[in-house]
Design a protein around this motif. Structure first.
Motif, PDB file in Angstrom:
ATOM      1  N   HIS A  95       4.043  -7.183   0.809  1.00  0.00           N
ATOM      2  CA  HIS A  95       3.837  -5.935   1.544  1.00  0.00           C
ATOM      3  C   HIS A  95       2.820  -5.079   0.804  1.00  0.00           C
ATOM      4  N   SER A  96       2.043  -4.319   1.541  1.00  0.00           N
ATOM      5  CA  SER A  96       0.964  -3.535   0.921  1.00  0.00           C
ATOM      6  C   SER A  96       1.496  -2.557  -0.125  1.00  0.00           C
ATOM      7  N   GLU A  97       2.724  -2.071   0.054  1.00  0.00           N
ATOM      8  CA  GLU A  97       3.292  -1.170  -0.944  1.00  0.00           C
ATOM      9  C   GLU A  97       3.602  -1.914  -2.233  1.00  0.00           C
ATOM     10  N   ARG A  98       4.021  -3.173  -2.125  1.00  0.00           N
ATOM     11  CA  ARG A  98       4.241  -3.984  -3.313  1.00  0.00           C
ATOM     12  C   ARG A  98       2.909  -4.280  -4.005  1.00  0.00           C
ATOM     13  N   ARG A  99       1.891  -4.530  -3.205  1.00  0.00           N
ATOM     14  CA  ARG A  99       0.569  -4.802  -3.778  1.00  0.00           C
ATOM     15  C   ARG A  99       0.017  -3.563  -4.481  1.00  0.00           C
ATOM     16  N   ALA A 100       0.203  -2.390  -3.846  1.00  0.00           N
ATOM     17  CA  ALA A 100      -0.387  -1.155  -4.369  1.00  0.00           C
ATOM     18  C   ALA A 100       0.356  -0.614  -5.585  1.00  0.00           C
ATOM     19  N   TYR A 101       1.695  -0.665  -5.548  1.00  0.00           N
ATOM     20  CA  TYR A 101       2.486   0.010  -6.580  1.00  0.00           C
ATOM     21  C   TYR A 101       3.026  -0.919  -7.659  1.00  0.00           C
ATOM     22  N   TYR A 102       3.141  -2.214  -7.365  1.00  0.00           N
ATOM     23  CA  TYR A 102       3.819  -3.123  -8.298  1.00  0.00           C
ATOM     24  C   TYR A 102       3.000  -4.359  -8.644  1.00  0.00           C
ATOM     25  N   ASN A 103       1.689  -4.229  -8.513  1.00  0.00           N
ATOM     26  CA  ASN A 103       0.770  -5.259  -8.991  1.00  0.00           C
ATOM     27  C   ASN A 103       0.941  -6.612  -8.314  1.00  0.00           C
ATOM     28  N   GLU A 104       1.445  -6.622  -7.079  1.00  0.00           N
ATOM     29  CA  GLU A 104       1.513  -7.868  -6.327  1.00  0.00           C
ATOM     30  C   GLU A 104       0.099  -8.354  -6.043  1.00  0.00           C
ATOM     31  N   THR A 105      -0.130  -9.650  -6.204  1.00  0.00           N
ATOM     32  CA  THR A 105      -1.453 -10.224  -5.972  1.00  0.00           C
ATOM     33  C   THR A 105      -1.359 -11.353  -4.955  1.00  0.00           C
ATOM     34  N   ASP A 106      -2.507 -11.808  -4.483  1.00  0.00           N
ATOM     35  CA  ASP A 106      -2.516 -12.947  -3.570  1.00  0.00           C
ATOM     36  C   ASP A 106      -1.882 -14.167  -4.231  1.00  0.00           C
ATOM     37  N   GLU A 107      -2.083 -14.298  -5.540  1.00  0.00           N
ATOM     38  CA  GLU A 107      -1.534 -15.450  -6.258  1.00  0.00           C
ATOM     39  C   GLU A 107      -0.012 -15.392  -6.334  1.00  0.00           C
ATOM     40  N   THR A 108       0.551 -14.209  -6.632  1.00  0.00           N
ATOM     41  CA  THR A 108       2.016 -14.120  -6.694  1.00  0.00           C
ATOM     42  C   THR A 108       2.629 -14.246  -5.306  1.00  0.00           C
ATOM     43  N   VAL A 109       1.921 -13.764  -4.286  1.00  0.00           N
ATOM     44  CA  VAL A 109       2.410 -13.940  -2.915  1.00  0.00           C
ATOM     45  C   VAL A 109       2.502 -15.423  -2.586  1.00  0.00           C
ATOM     46  N   ASN A 110       1.518 -16.185  -3.001  1.00  0.00           N
ATOM     47  CA  ASN A 110       1.522 -17.626  -2.786  1.00  0.00           C
ATOM     48  C   ASN A 110       2.696 -18.295  -3.499  1.00  0.00           C
TER      49      ASN A 110
END
Length: 252
Positions: A95-110
Motif C-alpha cells: 500500500h502507498s502508505e506502507r511505501r511512504a512511511y515504512y520504507n516498503e519497496t518494489d522488492e519487498t512487495v515481491n
C-alpha cells in the motif's frame, strides 16, 4: 470474461475491538453471495482472529501487511504463516502508505507476494503513482514497472491467485477520485503488463481493483468500466451501511 468483483475494505488504523465486532454483526447477514461478490475486511492485526471467528459465510478477513520471512527476531512483525494459522484469507501488500512511511519497496512487495502465495493467502498487490507522475503523463510507465517488479519470479499459476489494486496516491484520502476513464485506462495498462508477463488468458482472469476515495456515490460509475473488477476502499468501508452499499453496487 466475467470476473467475480471484490469489495475490500481497508480499515487502516481505525476501530477498536468492540467497534469492529459491531460492524461485523451489522453486515454479516446482508452481504451478497460470495459467488457474486467477494467482500473482504482488512483490519488491524490485533483482532484479526476475533473477526475471523465471527465472519459470515459471505465475508472474509484480510490483514494489512505481513513480513516475507517465516520467523525471526523482527519485533512487531507478523508472518504469513501466523495469518494463515488464524484463518485470515487476504493480505494487502505494498500500500502507498506502507511505501511512504515504512520504507516498503518494489522488492519487498515481491518477496511478500511470493510468501503470501506460498502460504495460501490471497495478496492484494497495490500499485499507484504520485500526482507529479500523472501530470508528466508517465503513469502507465511507472505503474507498469511496479507491476513487473511485484510479479518477478511468480509463475502463471501463482499469479492467478493474486489481486492487483491500482491506487493513485494523489486520490487516497484526499477526496479526489480518478475519473472512471482515467482509472480504467490505467487498469487496462496494468492488464497489458500482466499479459506481457504471462499471456492474454491469464491477464484476463486476474482481478484488478481501483482504490482512491471510493464511495457509494461513485462506485457504480467505476464498476461500469470494462476492466475495473471492484475496489479497495478506505474511509467508506468504516461504516456498515456504506460498505453494504458498495457491495450491493458490485452485485448488480
Amino acid at each position: 470474461m466475467k470476473r467475480i468483483p471484490i469489495i475490500a475494505g481497508n480499515w487502516k488504523m481505525y476501530k477498536n475491538r468492540d467497534e469492529a465486532l459491531e460492524f461485523i454483526y451489522q453486515v454479516n447477514d446482508k452481504l451478497p453471495e460470495s459467488s457474486n461478490v467477494e467482500t473482504v475486511i482488512c483490519a488491524s492485526a490485533v483482532y484479526l482472529r476475533d473477526l475471523v471467528k465471527r465472519q459470515g459465510d459471505n465475508l472474509r478477513i484480510g490483514a494489512q501487511n505481513m513480513h516475507y520471512l517465516d520467523e525471526g527476531a523482527y519485533t512487531g512483525e507478523v508472518s504469513a504463516e501466523m495469518l494463515k494459522n488464524i484463518g485470515v484469507s487476504y493480505v494487502v501488500l505494498g500500500h502507498s502508505e506502507r511505501r511512504a512511511y515504512y520504507n516498503e519497496t518494489d522488492e519487498t512487495v515481491n518477496l511478500k507476494t511470493k510468501k503470501a502465495i506460498a502460504e495460501g493467502l490471497v495478496p492484494i498487490v497495490c500499485v499507484g503513482e504520485e500526482l507529479e507522475v500523472r501530470e508528466k503523463g508517465t503513469t502507465n510507465k511507472v505503474v507498469g514497472k511496479q507491476v513487473e517488479l511485484a510479479y518477478k519470479d511468480i509463475n502463471k499459476e501463482e499469479a492467478l491467485n493474486t489481486v492487483v489494486a491500482y491506487e493513485p496516491v494523489w486520490a487516497i484520502g484526499t477526496g479526489k477520485t480518478a475519473t472512471k476513464e482515467q482509472a480504467n485506462e490505467t487498469i487496462i495498462a496494468v492488464r497489458k503488463v500482466l499479459e506481457k508477463l504471462y499471456d492474454l488468458e491469464t491477464a484476463d482472469k486476474i482481478r484488478i481493483l481501483y482504490g482512491g476515495s471510493v464511495k457509494p456515490d461513485n462506485i457504480k460509475d467505476l464498476l461500469s468500466m470494462s476492466d475495473i473488477d471492484g475496489a479497495l476502499v478506505g474511509g467508506a468501508s468504516l461504516v456498515a451501511d456504506s460498505f453494504l452499499k458498495l457491495a450491493e453496487a458490485a452485485d448488480k
